[in-house]
Scaffold this motif. Structure first.
Motif, PDB file in Angstrom:
ATOM      1  N   GLN A   4       3.085   9.730 -12.702  1.00  0.00           N
ATOM      2  CA  GLN A   4       3.540   8.602 -13.509  1.00  0.00           C
ATOM      3  C   GLN A   4       3.429   7.260 -12.782  1.00  0.00           C
ATOM      4  O   GLN A   4       3.547   6.210 -13.399  1.00  0.00           O
ATOM      5  N   VAL A   5       3.242   7.302 -11.458  1.00  0.00           N
ATOM      6  CA  VAL A   5       3.192   6.040 -10.717  1.00  0.00           C
ATOM      7  C   VAL A   5       1.750   5.711 -10.329  1.00  0.00           C
ATOM      8  O   VAL A   5       0.915   6.614 -10.179  1.00  0.00           O
ATOM      9  N   THR A   6       1.494   4.443 -10.218  1.00  0.00           N
ATOM     10  CA  THR A   6       0.154   4.005  -9.822  1.00  0.00           C
ATOM     11  C   THR A   6       0.140   3.803  -8.309  1.00  0.00           C
ATOM     12  O   THR A   6       0.919   3.013  -7.773  1.00  0.00           O
ATOM     13  N   LEU A   7      -0.710   4.551  -7.649  1.00  0.00           N
ATOM     14  CA  LEU A   7      -0.770   4.477  -6.187  1.00  0.00           C
ATOM     15  C   LEU A   7      -2.123   3.925  -5.754  1.00  0.00           C
ATOM     16  O   LEU A   7      -3.155   4.295  -6.320  1.00  0.00           O
ATOM     17  N   ASP A   8      -2.081   3.042  -4.774  1.00  0.00           N
ATOM     18  CA  ASP A   8      -3.323   2.501  -4.251  1.00  0.00           C
ATOM     19  C   ASP A   8      -3.156   2.261  -2.748  1.00  0.00           C
ATOM     20  O   ASP A   8      -2.549   1.270  -2.328  1.00  0.00           O
ATOM     21  N   ALA A   9      -3.651   3.177  -1.979  1.00  0.00           N
ATOM     22  CA  ALA A   9      -3.467   3.099  -0.523  1.00  0.00           C
ATOM     23  C   ALA A   9      -4.267   1.955   0.098  1.00  0.00           C
ATOM     24  O   ALA A   9      -4.007   1.570   1.241  1.00  0.00           O
ATOM     25  N   ASP A  10      -5.252   1.386  -0.660  1.00  0.00           N
ATOM     26  CA  ASP A  10      -6.000   0.247  -0.130  1.00  0.00           C
ATOM     27  C   ASP A  10      -5.111  -0.995  -0.053  1.00  0.00           C
ATOM     28  O   ASP A  10      -5.262  -1.842   0.833  1.00  0.00           O
ATOM     29  N   LYS A  11      -4.157  -1.099  -1.014  1.00  0.00           N
ATOM     30  CA  LYS A  11      -3.259  -2.271  -1.033  1.00  0.00           C
ATOM     31  C   LYS A  11      -2.024  -2.037  -0.179  1.00  0.00           C
ATOM     32  O   LYS A  11      -1.550  -2.932   0.499  1.00  0.00           O
ATOM     33  N   HIS A  12      -1.467  -0.837  -0.287  1.00  0.00           N
ATOM     34  CA  HIS A  12      -0.254  -0.493   0.473  1.00  0.00           C
ATOM     35  C   HIS A  12      -0.481   0.841   1.172  1.00  0.00           C
ATOM     36  O   HIS A  12      -0.598   1.872   0.501  1.00  0.00           O
ATOM     37  N   TRP A  13      -0.512   0.820   2.491  1.00  0.00           N
ATOM     38  CA  TRP A  13      -0.839   2.036   3.247  1.00  0.00           C
ATOM     39  C   TRP A  13       0.116   3.183   2.945  1.00  0.00           C
ATOM     40  O   TRP A  13      -0.250   4.344   2.954  1.00  0.00           O
ATOM     41  N   TRP A  14       1.391   2.830   2.666  1.00  0.00           N
ATOM     42  CA  TRP A  14       2.405   3.867   2.474  1.00  0.00           C
ATOM     43  C   TRP A  14       2.241   4.597   1.143  1.00  0.00           C
ATOM     44  O   TRP A  14       2.884   5.620   0.909  1.00  0.00           O
ATOM     45  N   HIS A  15       1.374   4.087   0.265  1.00  0.00           N
ATOM     46  CA  HIS A  15       1.104   4.816  -0.990  1.00  0.00           C
ATOM     47  C   HIS A  15       0.475   6.176  -0.692  1.00  0.00           C
ATOM     48  O   HIS A  15       0.671   7.130  -1.433  1.00  0.00           O
ATOM     49  N   GLY A  16      -0.289   6.212   0.395  1.00  0.00           N
ATOM     50  CA  GLY A  16      -0.899   7.500   0.785  1.00  0.00           C
ATOM     51  C   GLY A  16       0.173   8.517   1.158  1.00  0.00           C
ATOM     52  O   GLY A  16       0.075   9.708   0.835  1.00  0.00           O
ATOM     53  N   THR A  17       1.216   8.007   1.811  1.00  0.00           N
ATOM     54  CA  THR A  17       2.334   8.889   2.199  1.00  0.00           C
ATOM     55  C   THR A  17       3.058   9.407   0.963  1.00  0.00           C
ATOM     56  O   THR A  17       3.397  10.592   0.871  1.00  0.00           O
ATOM     57  N   ILE A  18       3.253   8.507   0.001  1.00  0.00           N
ATOM     58  CA  ILE A  18       3.943   8.915  -1.235  1.00  0.00           C
ATOM     59  C   ILE A  18       3.115   9.968  -1.981  1.00  0.00           C
ATOM     60  O   ILE A  18       3.658  10.938  -2.515  1.00  0.00           O
ATOM     61  N   ALA A  19       1.800   9.792  -1.970  1.00  0.00           N
ATOM     62  CA  ALA A  19       0.934  10.739  -2.676  1.00  0.00           C
ATOM     63  C   ALA A  19       1.036  12.148  -2.089  1.00  0.00           C
ATOM     64  O   ALA A  19       0.755  13.136  -2.771  1.00  0.00           O
TER      65      ALA A  19
END
Lengths: 137, 84
Positions: free
Chosen positions: A39-54
């Motif tokens: 349900q959330v939009t993740l983009d590790a290119d903009k925020h590195w921690w999005h990769g962790t959340i994924a």
């Protein structure tokens, strides 16, 4: 000769109860984690921690692996051997599919994500089928 | 490996499930043991022997040799002579 029953023994019912108790929370956590992540939009290119959340859904997967390990340890010796053989078959099938996918990618057939999913699905299916065959004998 | 599990279970009037429960194994494992499809580990064999109050070799015994040597080697001369 006393009748041979097909009902589960107290030992088997105890194993089932304990396996269910260990695995159910992990399965629920896995479903919830996947539902939330999708349900959330993740983009590790903009925020590195999005990769962790994924990666959060891997935690309940590890939990599920631990539940499976406990189940194997509690099983009797023949069941344990059957379960380990089924896991080995699932692993071998996964490796063969992954290798075949890699070779096909070299020839520009299909995509990487497609073979990743195929490897996962065929491994799980091979494991489940082998387990069913071995434990139903 | 062959065994007398079915016979011993019948003497006690136990079902496969009864015996499986006493040994903490599944009914499938009990069936595999009885039919000789699976040979138990030493700890399980000891557990079975204790349950029936018999020795392991009174319950489990090797299959008869399917192809006995038709021309066995002669024993060495004097090898089996009684010492007088």
């Amino acid at each position: 000769m006393p009748a041979t029953t097909t009902q589960k023994t107290a030992f088997e019912r105890k194993l089932d109860r304990e396996a269910f108790r260990d695995a159910l929370p992990a399965v629920v956590a896995l479903i919830v984690a996947h539902a939330v992540i999708s349900q959330v939009t993740l983009d590790a290119d903009k925020h590195w921690w999005h990769g962790t959340i994924a990666l959060i859904p891997t935690l309940p997967l590890i939990w599920l692996g631990w539940a499976q390990w406990r189940s194997i340890q509690r099983a009797d010796e023949l069941q344990r051997m059957s379960q380990l053989q089924a896991l080995a078959i699932g692993f071998a099938v996964s490796m063969i599919v992954a290798s075949a996918g890699g070779l096909l990618l070299v020839a520009s057939v299909g995509t990487g994500p497609m073979y990743l999913q195929l490897t996962f699905v065929t491994g799980i299916l091979a494991w489940a089928a082998a387990l069913f065959v071995k434990l139903s004998r | 490996m062959r065994n007398r599990l079915r016979e011993l279970r019948a003497i006690e009037r136990w079902s496969q499930a009864d015996l499986a429960d006493r040994l903490d194994v599944s009914r499938q494992t009990m069936n595999a043991l009885e039919t000789g499809r699976y040979d138990p580990s030493l700890p399980l064999a000891f557990k079975i022997a204790r349950l029936f109050q018999l020795g392991i070799d009174e319950i489990f015994f090797p299959d008869p040799d399917p192809d006995p040597d038709p021309d066995p080697e002669p024993e060495p001369v004097g090898g089996s002579e009684p010492v007088s």
